[in-house]
Enzyme design. Structure first.
Site, PDB file in Angstrom:
ATOM      1  N   LYS A   1       0.833  -1.194   0.000  1.00 26.44           N
ATOM      2  CA  LYS A   1       0.000   0.000   0.000  1.00 26.44           C
ATOM      3  C   LYS A   1       0.869   1.247   0.000  1.00 26.44           C
ATOM      4  O   LYS A   1       1.992   1.157   0.493  1.00 26.44           O
ATOM      5  CB  LYS A   1      -0.970   0.026   1.179  1.00 26.44           C
ATOM      6  CG  LYS A   1      -0.410  -0.291   2.560  1.00 26.44           C
ATOM      7  CD  LYS A   1       0.746   0.386   3.177  1.00 26.44           C
ATOM      8  CE  LYS A   1       0.909   1.829   3.363  1.00 26.44           C
ATOM      9  NZ  LYS A   1       2.189   2.251   3.934  1.00 26.44           N
TER      10      LYS A   1
ATOM     11  N   TYR B   1      -3.898   3.836   6.239  1.00 27.07           N
ATOM     12  CA  TYR B   1      -4.511   2.913   7.210  1.00 27.07           C
ATOM     13  C   TYR B   1      -5.832   3.445   7.719  1.00 27.07           C
ATOM     14  O   TYR B   1      -6.806   2.702   7.849  1.00 27.07           O
ATOM     15  CB  TYR B   1      -3.577   2.687   8.406  1.00 27.07           C
ATOM     16  CG  TYR B   1      -2.331   1.956   8.051  1.00 27.07           C
ATOM     17  CD1 TYR B   1      -2.382   0.613   7.685  1.00 27.07           C
ATOM     18  CD2 TYR B   1      -1.102   2.593   8.064  1.00 27.07           C
ATOM     19  CE1 TYR B   1      -1.234  -0.061   7.340  1.00 27.07           C
ATOM     20  CE2 TYR B   1       0.046   1.929   7.722  1.00 27.07           C
ATOM     21  CZ  TYR B   1      -0.019   0.608   7.358  1.00 27.07           C
ATOM     22  OH  TYR B   1       1.113  -0.061   7.011  1.00 27.07           O
TER      23      TYR B   1
END
Ligand code: NDP
Length: 388
Positions: free
Chosen positions: A148, A236
């Site tokens: 990510k 996140y």
């Protein structure tokens, strides 16, 4: 005499007769010790070695060495067969330690196409390199799990998804929180209605970036970092919040919170405060920063009858789940957070092996990148809301 002899013979006979059942019993006892037993209930069987998916790790940096590679120790359906690195000595050292003999460089990376000992490729490179190496790996016919955030731009994410489609291979984004026990438990409780109806989500993620530390240095550049803290730790908050909700945002607004004159932030933002408006009318509010100290990783879910506090929420080793309301404040024990790494590998291996949907597909990475792009568009326009 005759009588004496026949009495002795009778005693021997009786003794011998008695010895036969004793010997039979002894051998039966031995046989019982060696008898097989039924399969234990709920046996967790590891995959046979030949059926484990074989992985190449691309980029042997701090996260790969600290978390990804050790995660294979807990994986049941995944094993490492190759390393790809720009530092041959480091690759050799790690290869010797983990029994990985197939070593590639970035220049000869495309040769993995003819390597039948590689099924899946895990991209653990700086963000600005995700798209290029993901597409090269897909063209080589491998399944790809990419770290990510998925890439630097929406266009790159779209190109990666198109490449996966053309290659007919799986593409996943390594959103490990979807495999983390405390977050799985929070999701289960939210979906079971244990906090009533969700009313608001608040999340804050950040740390203090150190430009002298190489893994932070590239994060502060636009070409390799893609963007600032929102491209790193901020992801996140966004992705985890959306995991807990059953809806996608319709509007995004954001403002920068970069400290004026901070020399670290000439190319990327140091912080961003953002808000998503959801169709149900609730909002998700978040902050992401490279200027927080100490490290922050918190999620809070406010429901109509109770709320869930997770602080820390998305760390590697130690996440906390507390429920408030609907009774006394209570800490909920969950499994060891470190299990998320092996579980993520196996989740992807299984999807690749069985050609079944993956929990965190490329489309999820693209969705998040579209939202992040809208955050920057809003922040560039003094917080004007952007419709999605
Ligand atoms: P590091 O800087 O520690 O490692 C990056 C590695 O990429 C380097 O060691 C190097 O490996 C390789 N690399 C290739 N080209 C370059 C370049 N031009 N500059 C720097 N490195 C290069 O970073 P991290 O390990 O912290 O991050 C790597 C990826 O993992 C990022 O995508 C990040 O977002 C993600 N990440 C995910 C986390 C998570 O919790 N899911 C946590 C931390 C990071 P080599 O020497 O082998 O060539």
């Amino acid at each position: 005499m005759h009588n004496e002899q026949s009495a002795m013979s009778r005693r021997r006979l009786l003794a011998a007769a008695g010895a036969v059942p004793l010997a039979a019993a002894a051998s039966r006892a031995l046989a019982q010790q060696a008898e097989g037993q039924p399969m234990p209930g709920n046996a967790q069987l590891p995959e046979p070695a030949g059926e484990k998916m074989r992985w190449a790790i691309v980029g042997l940096g701090s996260f790969a060495i600290g978390q990804v590679i050790p995660g294979f120790g807990d994986a049941r359906q995944s094993r490492m067969t190759a390393f790809v690195s720009g530092n041959p000595e480091k690759a050799r050292t790690l290869g010797e330690r983990y029994g990985v003999t197939r070593l590639y460089s970035y220049d000869n990376f495309d040769r993995i196409a003819s390597d039948e000992e590689i099924d899946c490729v895990y991209i653990v490179l700086p963000v600005g390199l995700h798209a290029e190496y993901t597409i090269r790996a897909l063209k080589a016919g491998k399944h790809v799990l990419c770290e990510k955030p998925m890439a630097s731009t929406v266009a790159e994410c779209e190109a990666m998804i198109a490449a996966a489609g053309e290659a007919n291979r799986q593409l996943g984004v390594a959103y490990r929180v979807h495999f983390e026990p405390a977050n799985m438990e929070a999701l289960r409780r939210i979906q079971a209605g244990e906090i009533g109806t969700m009313r608001h989500v608040q999340c804050d993620h950040g740390f203090s970036a150190n430009p002298e530390f190489p893994p932070h240095a590239w994060r502060l550049t636009k070409t390799l970092g893609g963007g600032g803290s929102m491209y790193d730790i901020g992801v996140y908050g966004l992705n985890t919040s959306l995991m807990m909700l059953d809806e996608a945002p319709v509007e995004v607004s954001a403002v920068y919170s970069t400290p004026a004159g901070d020399p670290r932030f000439t190319e990327v933002e140091g912080g961003i405060d953002w808000r998503l408006r959801m169709p149900s009318g609730i909002s998700v509010q978040g902050s992401s920063s490279y200027c927080y100290s100490p490290y922050a990783s918190r999620q809070r879910y406010f429901g109509s009858t109770a709320s869930i506090i997770m602080d820390p929420a998305t760390t590697y080793y130690d996440n906390s789940l507390v429920m408030e309301g609907g009774g006394p404040r209570r800490e909920i024990g969950t499994g060891n957070a470190i299990a998320q790494f092996g579980a993520q590998l196996d989740g992807f291996s299984e999807a690749a092996r069985t050609n079944s949907p993956h929990r965190t597909p490329g489309e999820m990475g693209l969705r998040d990148m579209r939202i992040i792009a809208a955050m920057y568009e809003s922040a560039d326009n003094d917080g004007t809301a952007v419709r999605l």
